[in-house]
Design an enzyme around this catalytic site. Structure first.
Site, mmCIF file in Angstrom:
data_model
loop_
_atom_site.group_PDB
_atom_site.id
_atom_site.type_symbol
_atom_site.label_atom_id
_atom_site.label_comp_id
_atom_site.label_asym_id
_atom_site.label_seq_id
_atom_site.Cartn_x
_atom_site.Cartn_y
_atom_site.Cartn_z
ATOM 1 N N CYS A 147 -30.809 2.727 13.217
ATOM 2 C CA CYS A 147 -29.897 3.798 12.802
ATOM 3 C C CYS A 147 -28.539 3.680 13.490
ATOM 4 O O CYS A 147 -27.492 3.705 12.823
ATOM 5 C CB CYS A 147 -30.537 5.160 13.069
ATOM 6 S SG CYS A 147 -31.208 5.376 14.732
ATOM 7 N N TYR A 148 -28.539 3.544 14.812
ATOM 8 C CA TYR A 148 -27.267 3.365 15.513
ATOM 9 C C TYR A 148 -26.552 2.098 15.033
ATOM 10 O O TYR A 148 -25.332 2.081 14.855
ATOM 11 C CB TYR A 148 -27.494 3.246 17.023
ATOM 12 C CG TYR A 148 -27.689 4.540 17.763
ATOM 13 C CD1 TYR A 148 -26.736 5.550 17.719
ATOM 14 C CD2 TYR A 148 -28.823 4.745 18.544
ATOM 15 C CE1 TYR A 148 -26.908 6.730 18.428
ATOM 16 C CE2 TYR A 148 -29.006 5.920 19.254
ATOM 17 C CZ TYR A 148 -28.043 6.914 19.191
ATOM 18 O OH TYR A 148 -28.219 8.085 19.896
#
Length: 343
Positions: A147-148
């Site tokens: 996600c990051y």
């Protein structure tokens, strides 16, 4: 197209189920859990009562391959590198949402994840699934990004590809909702620890750092390192990423927005904000969108990039389905053209 989900009871697995239920060309044919297969899904997740009739099954690769066309692994890192082997050996399509097949160097996985990596020949077979920049769209083995990493890479791609950044100046400050930690219980994600609080975690040691650097180097080969920090904020879902870097030459905010708008004009899930506007978490929650706002400071020669995604959407299940669409030749938006949940 018939698909199976392994790890369906986790947050990403449940989000896969939510999106795929709306997909016009895909049917979830079986759901699996290695830890809860003796229970019904609605017993574990009452919000699905009368909505999902499929039983929770144990993981039997041969049975799954006999009735499915593709399998999603929504398992924690360290599990899919073992469970996916029979599928890969059988030349069966796999989309893995864990970090097990993202890093292409054995020692990188061992250093950042703290366990042995999958065999090198298998790591090389997996295409990195940043949907807007797939190198091999027909690949049948896809390593879905973190996600990051998704937010960071989409934030920096236009400027790096246009060679406009001082690559030694990149600073990324990421903030995540509690669901990013998964369903496992820990003191740091306990309500009394997270509510009305903000905590920095994994300082200089987050496992997405080598993944981000690996991808950024493809656009800027001289890049070696980034400064990356992560914080936990008291929301359930969402990634709020603020990226700073020095530009090689001055640019106006209007030119900056035009550059990003042009770069992503054929990317249906990347929305560039107007000059002077910056995205908030709530405008992407429950969706596969990535919203980006931009500003340049002529005094410091620094650009600020504000990026928001839903960590369970564009940061996990949403992007996995986007990758499924690319692999299968469907419209990228199939099953994902949902309004964000607001407020």
């Amino acid at each position: 197209m018939k698909v199976s989900i392994i790890g369906v009871t986790g947050y990403s697995g449940l989000e896969l189920l939510r999106y795929l239920r709306q997909h016009p060309a895909v049917k979830v044919i079986s759901i699996h859990s290695h830890s809860m297969n003796k229970k019904s899904l609605e017993a574990v997740n009452p919000h699905l009562k009368q909505l999902i009739s499929l039983p929770l099954e144990e993981i039997n690769p041969e049975k799954i391959m006999n009735k499915s066309d593709l399998v999603f692994f929504a398992t924690p890192s360290g599990i899919s590198k073992e469970l996916a082997l029979p599928f890969i050996k059988a030349d069966f399509p796999v989309i893995d949402l864990s970090g097990d097949f993202r890093l292409k160097e054995l020692d990188a996985y061992e250093t950042w994840y703290g366990s042995s990596a999958a065999p090198l020949d298998l790591l090389q077979k997996f295409d990195y699934g940043l949907a807007e920049y797939r190198e091999n769209p027909q690949a049948k083995w896809i390593a879905n990004p973190g996600c990051y990493a998704t937010a960071a890479e989409l934030s920096l791609a236009p400027l790096l590809k246009e060679n406009k950044l001082d690559v030694d100046s990149i600073v990324i400050d990421g903030k995540s909702g509690v669901s990013g930690a998964g369903k496992g219980l820990s003191q740091t994600t306990h309500f009394s620890e997270t509510h009305d609080n903000m905590t920095i975690y994994k300082m200089n040691s987050h496992q997405h750092i080598p993944e981000i650097v690996q991808q950024l180097k493809k656009w800027a080969p001289t890049l070696e390192v980034i400064q990356f920090s992560t914080s936990l904020i008291p929301v359930t879902r969402g990634i709020f990423l603020t990226t700073y870097a020095k530009l090689n030459e001055p640019i106006s905010d209007e030119e900056l927005v035009d550059l990003y708008s042009t770069h992503f004009e054929n990317s249906p899930f990347v929305r560039i904000q107007a000059v002077g506007q910056y995205p908030v978490l709530k405008q992407v929650i429950g969706s596969n969108y990535c919203d980006i706002g931009l500003a340049y400071n002529p005094q410091t020669k620094m650009v600020t990039i504000v990026t928001v995604i839903d960590n369970l959407g564009k940061g996990a299940a949403g992007q996995a389905i986007q990758n499924l669409n690319i692999f299968a030749g469907f419209d990228e938006r199939c099953g994902l053209d949902l309004l964000p949940i607001y407020p």
